[in-house]
Design an enzyme around this catalytic site. Structure first.
Site, PDB file in Angstrom:
ATOM      1  N   SER A   1       0.822  -1.202   0.000  1.00 34.38           N
ATOM      2  CA  SER A   1       0.000   0.000   0.000  1.00 34.38           C
ATOM      3  C   SER A   1       0.856   1.252   0.000  1.00 34.38           C
ATOM      4  O   SER A   1       1.977   1.255   0.537  1.00 34.38           O
ATOM      5  CB  SER A   1      -0.902  -0.002   1.247  1.00 34.38           C
ATOM      6  OG  SER A   1      -1.522   1.251   1.435  1.00 34.38           O
TER       7      SER A   1
ATOM      8  N   TYR B   1      -0.930   0.081   9.924  1.00 35.63           N
ATOM      9  CA  TYR B   1      -1.159  -0.595   8.641  1.00 35.63           C
ATOM     10  C   TYR B   1       0.009  -0.363   7.685  1.00 35.63           C
ATOM     11  O   TYR B   1       0.536  -1.300   7.075  1.00 35.63           O
ATOM     12  CB  TYR B   1      -2.467  -0.096   8.036  1.00 35.63           C
ATOM     13  CG  TYR B   1      -2.798  -0.641   6.678  1.00 35.63           C
ATOM     14  CD1 TYR B   1      -3.214  -1.963   6.519  1.00 35.63           C
ATOM     15  CD2 TYR B   1      -2.731   0.165   5.538  1.00 35.63           C
ATOM     16  CE1 TYR B   1      -3.543  -2.457   5.267  1.00 35.63           C
ATOM     17  CE2 TYR B   1      -3.059  -0.317   4.290  1.00 35.63           C
ATOM     18  CZ  TYR B   1      -3.464  -1.627   4.155  1.00 35.63           C
ATOM     19  OH  TYR B   1      -3.790  -2.116   2.909  1.00 35.63           O
TER      20      TYR B   1
ATOM     21  N   LYS C   1       2.752  -3.100   6.267  1.00 36.11           N
ATOM     22  CA  LYS C   1       3.006  -3.318   4.842  1.00 36.11           C
ATOM     23  C   LYS C   1       4.492  -3.174   4.521  1.00 36.11           C
ATOM     24  O   LYS C   1       5.059  -3.963   3.760  1.00 36.11           O
ATOM     25  CB  LYS C   1       2.178  -2.336   4.007  1.00 36.11           C
ATOM     26  CG  LYS C   1       0.686  -2.613   4.013  1.00 36.11           C
ATOM     27  CD  LYS C   1       0.362  -3.952   3.383  1.00 36.11           C
ATOM     28  CE  LYS C   1      -1.127  -4.188   3.270  1.00 36.11           C
ATOM     29  NZ  LYS C   1      -1.447  -5.492   2.643  1.00 36.11           N
TER      30      LYS C   1
END
Length: 305
Positions: A116, A140, A144
């Site tokens: 991402s 998050y 990643k």
């Protein structure tokens, strides 16, 4: 014959990827789909239902020794921030277990990992390119980036052929509720296309990187054909919300922009609405593409399911 595995197959990007993949299967190919609920949709599809963090589920998806893996399963940004233990279990621990279970120096499988643009964190006005520092501001994005590095290391060791793609905002996700802080990108498209009013949590000048689900699926499939592993940021349209709203007006009627009421939330706009221009010549040279125009993006986004 090729054995494929798609994790997160029932998710938004997963569903669109599976549809594109089914069109490309050749005689003898096999496809395994993993998610909490899947349901077989094709004679050559094997469904494995459950959580990848469960040992029995991991064993089930590895039993057929897939040669090409699309790893999409994850806990999205806002949810991963609220529920850290859940995010770590799926985004980090289960992903590392999957990579380790797939590792094979004799016949290393191809692993396409859905990373991402959250790995960048808060950005300034300078264009983003291959030299832009990675400073994720949310769990998050940190997860990643950690898995990008892990995949690069497995590839360096000759145990996997890993390609990590940094996906931008993918539209248009169905429904108005999700664990994604960038949900407004899909919500505004779905609402205005349906002729419904929408309260937007960012200003019309808020900018983001946009990509339709069908274009994302095509880029993921293209990644599996690359000869060289690596980590790439994909080409994406750099558009303001106002530009997307104008495109919706051009496609569905001049009355549609008036359906939007802007009530900017500083926190949402700071994280998801201040993306600078994006330069991705490396990915474009390898054959990755964006949706072309704002109108093309909206049309493709509304075909997603």
């Amino acid at each position: 014959m090729t054995r494929y595995l798609v994790t997160g197959a029932a998710g938004f990007v997963g569903r669109n990827l599976v549809d594109a993949l089914l069109e490309r299967l050749t005689p003898g190919d096999e496809l395994t789909l993993l998610d909490r609920e899947v349901g077989a949709r094709h004679p050559r599809v094997r469904a494995v239902e459950g959580d990848l963090s469960e040992e029995a589920v991991l064993e089930a998806v590895l039993a057929e020794r897939p040669g090409v893996v699309f790893h999409l399963a994850s806990v999205p940004g806002a949810l991963a921030e609220r529920e850290y233990a859940l995010g770590r279990r799926v985004n980090v621990d289960a992903t590392l277990d999957l990579f380790g279970g797939l590792a094979d120096r004799t016949r290393p499988p191809t692993v396409v990992y859905a990373s991402s643009v959250a790995v960048y964190g808060t950005l300034g006005a300078a264009p983003v390119d291959a030299r832009t520092p990675l400073q994720p501001q949310l769990s998050y994005g940190t997860h990643k980036r950690m898995m990008e590095l892990a995949l690069e290391d497995f590839s360096r060791r000759g145990e996997l052929r890993g390609v990590a793609l940094r996906l931008p905002g993918i539209v248009a996700r169905p429904g108005l509720a999700s664990g994604f802080g960038s949900a407004f990108m899909s919500d505004v498209i779905r609402s205005l296309a349906a002729g419904e009013p929408y309260i937007c949590p960012v200003s019309p000048g808020a900018t983001a990187w946009w990509m339709s689900a069908s274009r994302a699926a095509g880029n993921l499939l293209h990644a599996a054909s690359l000869a060289t592993p690596g980590t790439l940021t994909l080409p994406a349209l750099h558009l303001s919300v106002g530009q997307v709203v104008a495109a919706l007006g051009g496609l569905f009627g001049a009355d549609r922009p008036a359906l939007v009421t802007y009530r900017p939330d500083e926190g949402t706009e700071a994280v998801f609405g201040r993306s600078p221009p994006l330069h991705t010549p490396e990915a474009e040279a390898l054959g990755f593409r964006h949706d072309g125009t704002a109108a093309g993006l909206v049309q493709a986004a509304l075909r997603a399911h």
